[in-house]
Design an enzyme around this catalytic site. Sequence first.
Site, short mmCIF file in Angstrom:
data_model
loop_
_atom_site.label_atom_id
_atom_site.label_comp_id
_atom_site.label_asym_id
_atom_site.label_seq_id
_atom_site.Cartn_x
_atom_site.Cartn_y
_atom_site.Cartn_z
CD GLU A 187 157.13 90.64 15.04
OE1 GLU A 187 156.18 90.09 15.60
OE2 GLU A 187 157.64 91.69 15.45
CD GLU A 256 156.39 95.39 13.10
OE1 GLU A 256 156.05 95.33 14.30
OE2 GLU A 256 156.00 94.57 12.24
C1 GAL Z 1 154.68 92.98 15.84
C2 GAL Z 1 153.98 92.61 14.53
C3 GAL Z 1 153.08 93.72 14.04
C4 GAL Z 1 152.22 94.23 15.16
C5 GAL Z 1 153.11 94.64 16.34
C6 GAL Z 1 152.34 95.12 17.53
O1 GAL Z 1 155.06 91.86 16.52
O2 GAL Z 1 154.93 92.32 13.54
O3 GAL Z 1 152.31 93.26 12.98
O4 GAL Z 1 151.36 93.22 15.53
O5 GAL Z 1 153.82 93.57 16.77
O6 GAL Z 1 151.59 96.22 17.22
#
Ligand code: GAL
Length: 854
Positions: A187, A256
């Site tokens: 990110e 994600e």
């Molecule tokens: C994203 C990040 C993850 C985790 C998630 C929130 O931005 O890539 O590692 O932090 O947010 O749980």
Amino acid sequence: MKRCHHLCRLLPLWLSLVILSFSHISYGDNVTYDHRALVINGVRRVLISGSIHYPRSTPEMWPDLIQKAKDGGLDVVETYVFWNLHEPVQGQYDFEGRKDLVQFVKTVAEAGLYVHLRIGPYVCAEWNYGGFPLWLHFIPGIKFRTDNEPFKTEMQRFTAKIVDLMKQENLYASQGGPIILSQIENEYGNIDSAYGAAAQRYIQWSASMALSLDTGVPWVMCQQSDAPDPIINTCNGFYCDQFSPNSNNKPKMWTENWSGWFLSFGGSAPYRPPQDLAFAVARFFQRGGTFQNYYMYQGGTNFGRTTGGPFIATSYDYDAPIDEYGLLNQPKWGHLRDLHKVIKQCEPALIATDPTYTSLGQNLEAHVYKTSSGACAAFLANINTQDATVKFNGKTYQLPGWSVSILPDCKNVVYNTAQINSQETTTEMRYLSESTDQPLSRLSSSGWSYLKEPVGISKADAFTRNGLVEQINTTADASDYLWYSISFNITMGEPWLISGMQTLLHVESLGHVLRIFVNGYYIGGGMGSASSTNISLSKLIILNKGKNTIDLLSATVGLQNYGAFFDLSGAGVTGPVTLSANGVTFDLSPYVWTYQIGLKGEDMSLFDDSDSSASLWLSDSTLPTNVPLVWYKTQFGAPAGNDLVAIDFTGMGKGEAWINGQSIGRFWPTYTAPLSGCSDSCNYKGAYSSSKCLKNCGKPSQQLYHVPRSFLKEGANTMVLFEEEGGDPTKISFATRHTGSLCAHVSEMHPAPVNFEVYPELAVSKQKLGPMVHLTCPGPNQLINEVKFASFGMPQGTCGSYSHGKCSSTNALSVVQQACVGTNSCRVPVSTKAFGDPCRGVTKSLAIEATCSS
Ligand code: GAL
């Protein structure tokens, strides 16, 4: 002749070498990609993935978690790699126990699943310092995550180390292993503008560095719209259907999909309704996606001091489909399993072509995947919150608000994201006490010994500095704690500080927690919050004539893990630290302070249960309670059987707990969630955000703390607690976690179950099969022993509090009892054929609550 002889001798060796290397290649998978999908051995694949972070559970839990992931329809398990775990000291690696990455990857492979290895090595992940080891910060000239030589050298060294480790074990798909994908960085695109022009160079470098490691499988960068070819840029978020990659040659991938959200100390507990999560997934596949990963599929526990911060809680449950303890979070797990099944039914059409879009009305969308060979899959979405009726291919379909219907044959709705067929289960904690027959020695005051942690400076390695120091630069995170101590004399010549008179002490700190002691007495404390770490405390104190000492204990609660320059956020007492009396203010900040990193008890490894400290513990009848800075120790027998174990820390303040020398994390039951902002039942309709659905308002953010079974042993177990704030260890209790009720509520409008093939006798025609309730006890040897509620008609309420509605058939309870009691698993059709018709002309539903034998 001689020459031939020589050649003839070499030929078999040469041949066998060729065969050897060929057999090697033939075991390997060739992973590439194109516009539509990841391509494995020449075949495009629709892949469902889920995050399980190996150090957030135990090696003993891994096989079961991975099997449950497989049963839930996953093809891929994703994990980050946690640099600070593996290289706690520069050049000294650790891959033991929960850190055994190779073993974890092999366990996934044994289950027949693929791995997506997100090396980072920056990972965010609510993990301490985003996964960076603290020593990295102290390398001269280093700047994190930018075009900086010292940083790039270390990042490359660690990334190469991990890639080499995987290669040595033949774990890349190209070598016959399970790893089909790897991630570099994480990110960065969200924050790269803060790093100016160097950011671009850093991303280019990261890409070519990763590619040079030659893993034989594709690399991705998430949230990096300028990811250089051939690296695939992927999407993270609650929804990613609108995302498209930066090249038409790259597939649309979602690394994600946040299945819930993380918990902070001082925050309420976020949850994400399964209907909305399923909606987001279906929308993604509807609009061309072919790879989707749940972050998290099982969240687990932040053991020890691994939480990020500040203020990330010890539980990382995340409302994921598998809960922190490893139990299915139902109906979320089951509703998604059904979804995965249907998406797989659509796979031939999904991989063959892009969808064609037709509008079915305002916010009503049809996407059709149709191939020349006759495969056809359709997704019908209603993005409004009201229900709708649509016409598609000449047929009429009811689309509940905020839902997607999936038609794997372009005709029949096999799944709707808002209609949950899966059972729901409630979990309950059973508290163990002396009165139960559990062999748990009661944690009475007589059973506890204690040792007081000295207030202020007590260690030989204390040192002095002029002025106030920044905490993280000073402790290098060797401990949560840093003592700031100052002593001064009051003589009669100081009119503004009259001994015996009230003086106002004021302290400013960057956080995260501050405790003030004056002349050895605890005066009070304060803490920041996840949104603002700052602390500003004013206390009226009384100073002595002669020597006075002010001891400030500053504690961190997980180091920052997100944001541009997060590594520089800092902590500790910044000052000013002032004394005011008689209208005069005196600033102590610039004077000589004495510092102590960490606690005496930490240096003595009191948590280790080592014999060297055994004689020091006191077990007199006056167990100190509700006073700060006490180490407590007791012995207990583990709860019998294999039940999952938790400790309820109610009664304690804040600190850390160790079981047989292993830290189960920080406890902090006194930090409660805000009183407002929660909703018992959150409407899944409409866009979700991390603050939309919260529970636990006004309660401790975390009351129960997971103790993995493998931390416990037969016979005597040792528990050590460090209590920083003040608490009463005799009040804590053990509990075991169980499935409470099984519930389901299915209407006549629901599609038939997608897992109909588990009933061979019904596999004749799924079309004929109507909606059905399917209940299964979680354990293979458990039987349904009671039907607590059954109603066919218009039942209302939620699991545990169903009630009969306006109409209900009289035989529902007996029909359901007949079908279910005494079985491990039962199914009951939702139809008037089974129950009669208690009210003509209205849509009826069947609600059941049952329990299983233990
Ligand atoms: C994203 C990040 C993850 C985790 C998630 C929130 O931005 O890539 O590692 O932090 O947010 O749980």
